[in-house]
Design a protein around this motif. Structure first.
Motif, mmCIF file in Angstrom:
data_model
loop_
_atom_site.group_PDB
_atom_site.id
_atom_site.type_symbol
_atom_site.label_atom_id
_atom_site.label_comp_id
_atom_site.label_asym_id
_atom_site.label_seq_id
_atom_site.Cartn_x
_atom_site.Cartn_y
_atom_site.Cartn_z
ATOM 1 N N ASP A 118 0.851 -1.190 0.000
ATOM 2 C CA ASP A 118 0.000 0.000 0.000
ATOM 3 C C ASP A 118 0.882 1.234 0.000
ATOM 4 N N TYR A 119 0.980 1.894 -1.160
ATOM 5 C CA TYR A 119 1.821 3.078 -1.282
ATOM 6 C C TYR A 119 1.101 4.340 -0.827
ATOM 7 N N ASP A 120 -0.205 4.260 -0.663
ATOM 8 C CA ASP A 120 -0.993 5.423 -0.268
ATOM 9 C C ASP A 120 -0.836 5.673 1.225
ATOM 10 N N ARG A 121 -0.671 6.925 1.591
ATOM 11 C CA ARG A 121 -0.564 7.273 3.006
ATOM 12 C C ARG A 121 -1.946 7.249 3.666
ATOM 13 N N SER B 163 6.509 1.850 7.052
ATOM 14 C CA SER B 163 5.352 1.759 6.156
ATOM 15 C C SER B 163 5.790 1.126 4.848
ATOM 16 N N ASP B 164 4.811 0.607 4.114
ATOM 17 C CA ASP B 164 5.098 0.032 2.803
ATOM 18 C C ASP B 164 5.678 1.068 1.858
ATOM 19 N N ARG B 165 5.265 2.317 2.010
ATOM 20 C CA ARG B 165 5.740 3.371 1.117
ATOM 21 C C ARG B 165 7.248 3.557 1.249
ATOM 22 N N ASP B 166 7.735 3.696 2.485
ATOM 23 C CA ASP B 166 9.170 3.891 2.699
ATOM 24 C C ASP B 166 9.958 2.643 2.324
ATOM 25 N N ARG C 44 9.257 0.327 0.180
ATOM 26 C CA ARG C 44 9.304 0.123 -1.267
ATOM 27 C C ARG C 44 10.277 1.090 -1.919
ATOM 28 N N ASP C 45 10.388 2.310 -1.401
ATOM 29 C CA ASP C 45 11.376 3.250 -1.938
ATOM 30 C C ASP C 45 12.792 2.747 -1.710
ATOM 31 N N SER D 81 9.279 -0.301 -10.535
ATOM 32 C CA SER D 81 8.546 0.671 -9.732
ATOM 33 C C SER D 81 7.409 1.309 -10.514
ATOM 34 N N GLY E 160 0.141 3.494 -6.597
ATOM 35 C CA GLY E 160 0.522 2.357 -5.764
ATOM 36 C C GLY E 160 -0.554 1.961 -4.779
#
Length: 812
Positions: free
Chosen positions: A52-55, A176-179, A181-182, A211, A774
Motif C-alpha cells: 500500500d503506497y498510499d498514506r 510503512s510500505d511506502r518507505d 518500497r522506496d 517501480s 501504488g
C-alpha cells in the motif's frame, strides 16, 4: 434426468443439477475465482498481498504532522539520505550476491511476495551462487546483485530482522510500505550499479522494470545510492587487486574492456552507417533466438512445477547435480572432440579495462587453453569453455582471428541449450552474463561470416560481438532503456549508443511478437498479479462498475468487539470500508424521481446502487450461484415512496457535521436475505486496514456502552506501526480477556479520504490511478456518497479484464 434439469435450471442456464459443467474460458474462470485445469494456462492467484503506497492520513498521522516543525522535517530527510548511502555502501560489497529479479520486479510493482527480502534468503543465495559459479554451472553472478541490493534496501532501514530476533533497535522511522518500497527501489538500482559499474543504468532499471510510482525526489535518492554502490565496489576491488587504494580502476564486477582499433590499421572503424543494416538484422535474429529460449525455458519450468517441485527437496538437489554432471561432461567432450587446434600468436592482445595485457608464451595458459593440442597451438573451444564467463566475453570482444566459425556455432548451440536448462533449477542463478556470452558468440560468428565469405574485411569484430550480446540479451529479457545505458556505461563508449538502442528495440519487437520476456514469464508462472504499464485501448469499453466487487465486507464506525473478531476470522480481506446505513435518510433525500445532493439533482435511475449492479450481474448468469439467481427471478421492484415537501437541502446541511451514529453489526448476513437486504445502501466514510483493527484489539482500544467514545484510549502513530511489517495474526491472539460487548471506535484510525472513483470511470483511468499511486484498494463511490463496490489489484490484471470484456460482448 431431463426433468431434473428442467426443474432446477429455470433461469440459470450455466449451472445444471446433474453435476455437468460447461467448459469456460480462462478469463471466465478468473472472474469466478476458479483455477484453470489446463496445463498451458496459469491464472493470477488471489492469495498474493499488495503493498500500500498510499498514506493513511488518520488522526495519529495528523498528530505527528502537528508536532513536526521544519527542523524535524530536515532531520527526517537527513536520516533518509544517510540510510540511502548505507544501502549503497553495503550493496557495493561483492560478497552479497543472489538471484530473484522476477520476484523483485513483483515487489516494486506493488506485490508482496513472501520471504524474498529476508536475511535468511540473502545468506542462502550468497553461498548458493558462489558454489554454483565455482562449480561450473552456466549461471551468472552479476545479475543476482539486484536481489542482494533489494534485500539490503528492505532490511537496513528497519534495523531489525526476523532471523535475528534478539537484535532490536528503537528506530521509529520508515515503518510503512511506502518507505520500504522506496528503499527496495534504491537497493535494486544499487545492485545493478555494483554489478556493471553503471549507476545511471541501475536507476533506469529500477524505473523501467519495476517501480510503478516514481517522482523527482525518489530519482535523486536512487541515483545517489547507485553512485555510492559503484564507488564503494570500485574502491575495494581496485585496492585489493592492484594495491592502490583510492585509484578507482575497476568500476564493476563485469568490465567489457576498451573498444578501439589498432593504431596500425588506419581503415578500421568501430562501426559505420552501413553496419546499421546488419545490426537490425542481428536484432531480428536475436529476438527470434530470445523467443525460442523463453519458450523452451517456460516448458521446462512447467515440467518442474508438475514433476519436481511437488516431490521431496532431495529431488531438487538431484536435479541440480544432474545438470552439473551433464554440463561437465558436455564441456569436456565438446572441447576434446569438437575443438580445433589453432596456431598461437604472441601478438594477441586482450583489452581489459584501461590497460593492455600482452599475451605471451609464458602466461598463455592464463587465458588461452591448449587442452591436448600440440605445442604452439591452442584449443579454441576449450578457450571459451574453460575460462570464466567474464574472460570468455572479453576474448570474444577483443581477440581477433582466434575462433573458427564452426567452433563459434557449436559453442553457441551447446551454451544456448545448457543455459536454458540451468535457468530455473533450485540453484541461485543469474541470466545476464550467460546471455551476454551466448550472444557474443553469435555476434562474433556473424562477423567471421561477413569477413570470410562476403569480403567485408573492414568491420570490427568486437563491435559485432557486442551487438550480438545486446541482441540476444534483449530478446530474452526485453529491456530497452536501462539495458542500453548499462551496456554503454560498461563499454565506456558513447558512440555505441545508437546501434545498441536500435538493436535492442528490434530484438524486443521481434520477441514480443511470439511471447513475453523471461522475467515476465516466470512471474506469470507463479501466478503473481502483475500490472503492466497500461491497458489495451479496447478495455475502455468497460467501466469501474464492470470490474468492481459489489459484495462487500464492511464495518461500522462504532463496532462491537465480537463483530470485529468474527469479521477478521471469517474473511481474508486486508481492508474494510467504514460505512453507515442510510435507510432512514433515504426517504428524506428523495424528491419525486430525483435525488438531491449538494444542490445537484440526479435522476434516481442514473444512480448506481450495489443491489442494482448485483441484479444486473445475476441476470447475466455469469458470476453467482443458481440459488441467488432464482431468488432474483421472483423479485419485483419496490414501489417508490411519495415525495416529501420539505426543504431537504437545508436538512442535509444541518446534519453535515453530526457525529457518526453508534451502529453495531451484531447480525451477520443470512442466505435468506433478499437482494435489497444483502446489498442495502451504505454511506462511505473511509477505509480501515486489517492490521489496524488487529492492533486496536491487541492493545484493548475500546469503550463500554455506558461510556462515550471519548473515553476510548488513543494510540500514537508509533504505536500503530510498532509491529510493522509483521502484524499479529487474528487466529493466534488470545482475546478472552476482552469483553465481546465492548465497542471500538475506528474513526480516528481509518483513512477518511482514500482515493475513490465513480462507477462510470473508464477502466484506463482506473488502471492509471491504481498503478501510478501504488494503491491496494480503490473504493467505488456513486454520486450520493454510497459505496457500491471495491477494486483490488486482481480486478485489474490482464486476464480478469479480458474475461470481463468477453462477458461485456456477450451481454450486448
Amino acid at each position: 434426468m431431463a426433468g431434473c434439469r428442467g426443474s432446477l435450471c429455470c433461469c440459470c442456464r450455466w449451472c445444471c443439477c446433474c453435476g455437468e459443467r460447461e467448459t469456460r474460458t480462462p478469463e471466465e474462470l478468473t472472474i469466478l475465482g476458479e483455477t484453470q485445469e489446463e496445463e498451458d494456462e496459469i491464472l493470477p492467484r488471489k492469495d498474493y498481498e499488495s503493498l500500500d503506497y498510499d498514506r493513511c492520513i488518520n488522526d495519529p498521522y495528523l498528530e505527528v504532522l502537528e508536532t513536526m516543525d521544519n527542523k524535524k522535517g530536515r532531520r527526517y530527510e537527513a536520516v533518509k539520505w544517510m540510510v540511502v548511502f548505507a544501502i549503497g555502501v553495503c550493496t557495493g560489497l561483492p560478497v552479497a550476491a543472489g538471484s530473484g529479479i522476477p520476484e523483485i520486479k513483483c515487489y516494486l510493482n506493488g506485490v508482496k511476495v513472501p520471504g524474498i527480502v529476508r536475511l535468511r534468503t540473502l545468506l542462502c543465495k550468497v553461498f548458493g551462487v558462489l558454489f554454483g559459479v565455482a562449480g561450473g554451472l552456466f549461471v551468472g553472478k552479476e545479475g543476482p546483485m539486484i536481489h542482494s541490493g533489494a534485500v539490503v534496501g528492505a532490511g537496513l532501514p528497519q534495523f531489525q530482522s526476523i532471523s535475528l530476533r534478539k537484535i532490536q533497535f528503537n528506530f521509529p522511522y520508515f515503518r510503512s510500505d511506502r518507505d520500504k518500497r522506496d528503499f527496495v527501489s534504491a537497493g535494486a538500482a544499487a545492485g545493478v550499479a555494483a554489478a556493471f559499474g553503471a549507476p545511471i543504468g541501475g536507476t533506469l532499471f529500477s524505473l523501467e522494470e519495476g517501480s510503478s510510482f516514481w517522482n523527482q525526489g525518489l530519482t535523486w535518492k536512487v541515483l545517489f545510492c547507485s553512485m555510492s554502490a559503484t564507488f564503494t565496489l570500485n574502491f575495494f576491488r581496485s585496492g585489493i587487486q592492484f594495491g592502490s587504494w583510492g585509484s578507482f580502476q575497476l568500476p564493476g564486477l563485469l568490465n567489457f574492456g576498451e573498444f578501439k582499433c589498432s593504431d596500425s590499421d588506419k581503415k578500421c572503424h568501430l562501426w559505420t552507417a552501413m553496419d546499421l543494416g546488419f545490426f537490425v538484422m542481428m536484432g531480428v535474429i536475436g529476438g527470434l533466438l530470445g523467443a525460442t529460449f523463453n519458450c523452451l525455458n517456460k516448458r521446462l519450468a512447467k515440467y518442474r512445477m508438475r514433476n519436481v517441485h511437488p516431490k521431496p527437496k532431495l529431488v531438487r538437489v538431484l536435479e541440480s547435480l544432474l545438470v552439473s554432471l551433464v554440463t561437465t561432461v558436455v564441456v569436456f567432450v565438446a572441447s576434446m572432440v569438437l575443438g580445433e587446434c589453432r596456431q598461437m600468436s604472441s601478438s594477441s592482445q586482450i583489452s581489459n579495462g584501461s590497460f593492455q595485457l600482452q599475451v605471451t608464451s609464458e602466461d598463455v595458459n592464463s587465458s588461452i587453453k591448449t587442452f591436448f593440442c600440440p605445442n604452439d597451438t591452442y584449443n579454441d573451444m576449450a578457450t571459451l569453455f574453460f575460462n570464466s564467463q567474464e574472460s570468455a566475453i572479453l576474448q570474444l570482444f577483443h581477440q581477433d582471428g582466434t575462433f573458427s566459425p564452426i567452433t563459434l556455432a557449436l559453442f553457441f548451440i551447446l551454451y544456448f541449450l545448457l543455459a536454458c536448462w540451468t535457468y530455473g533449477v533450485s540453484v541461485p542463478s543469474g541470466l545476464f552474463v550467460p546471455s551476454l556470452l551466448c550472444g557474443a558468440a553469435f555476434g562474433r560468428l556473424v562477423a567471421n561470416v561477413l569477413k570470410s565469405y562476403i569480403g567485408l574485411g573492414h568491420i570490427y569484430s568486437g563491435t559485432f560481438a557486442l551487438i550480438g550480446a545486446a541482441a540476444f540479451l534483449g530478446g530474452v529479457v526485453r529491456m530497452t532503456i536501462s539495458l542500453t545505458i548499462i551496456l554503454i556505461e560498461s563499454t565506456n563508449e558513447i558512440t555505441y549508443g545508437l546501434p545498441i538502442m536500435v538493436t535492442l528495440m528490434v530484438a524486443k519487437w521481434t520477441g514480443d511478437f511470439f511471447n513475453k520476456g523471461i522475467y515476465d514469464i516466470h512471474v506469470g508462472l507463479r501466478g503473481v498479479p502483475l500490472l503492466e504499464w497500461e491497458t489495451e485501448v479496447e478495455m475502455d469499453k468497460l467501466r469501474a462498475s464492470d470490474i468492481m466487487e459489489p459484495n462487500l465486507t464492511y464495518v461500522y464506525p462504532h463496532t462491537r468487539i465480537q463483530s470485529l473478531v468474527s469479521i477478521l476470522r471469517t474473511t481474508v480481506h486486508h481492508a474494510f470500508p467504514v460505512v453507515t446505513e442510510n435507510r432512514g435518510n433515504e426517504k428524506e433525500f428523495m424528491k419525486g424521481n430525483q435525488l438531491i445532493s449538494n444542490n445537484i439533482k440526479f435522476k434516481k435511475s442514473s444512480i448506481l446502487t450495489r443491489a442494482g449492479e448485483q441484479r444486473k450481474r445475476s441476470q447475466s448468469m455469469k458470476s453467482y450461484p443458481s440459488s441467488e439467481l432464482r431468488n432474483m427471478c421472483d423479485e419485483h421492484a419496490a414501489p417508490e415512496e411519495p415525495a416529501e415537501k420539505e426543504d431537504l437541502l437545508q436538512q442535509m446541511l444541518e446534519r453535515r457535521y453530526t457525529p457518526y451514529p453508534n451502529l453495531y453489526p451484531d447480525q451477520s448476513p443470512s442466505e435468506d436475505w433478499t437482494m435489497e437486504e444483502r446489498f442495502r445502501p451504505l454511506t462511505f466514510h473511509g477505509l480501515v486496514l486489517r492490521s489496524q483493527l488487529v492492533t486496536l484489539l491487541v492493545r484493548g482500544v475500546c469503550y463500554s456502552e455506558s461510556q462515550s467514545s471519548a473515553s476510548q484510549p488513543r494510540l500514537s502513530y508509533a504505536e500503530m506501526a510498532e509491529d510493522y511489517p509483521r502484524y499479529p495474526d487474528i487466529h493466534d491472539l488470545d482475546l478472552t480477556l476482552l469483553n465481546p460487548r465492548m465497542i471500538v471506535d475506528v474513526t480516528p484510525y481509518m483513512n477518511p479520504s482514500p482515493f475513490t472513483v465513480s462507477p462510470n470511470t473508464h477502466v484506463s483511468q482506473v488502471f492509471n490511478l491504481f498503478r501510478t499511486m501504488g494503491l491496494r484498494h480503490l473504493p467505488v463511490v456513486n454520486a450520493v456518497g454510497e459505496i457500491v463496490g471495491i477494486i483490488t489489484r486482481h480486478s485489474l490484471t490482464h486476464e480478469f479484464l479480458q474475461g470481463r470484456l468477453r462477458q461485456h460482448y456477450q451481454t450486448l
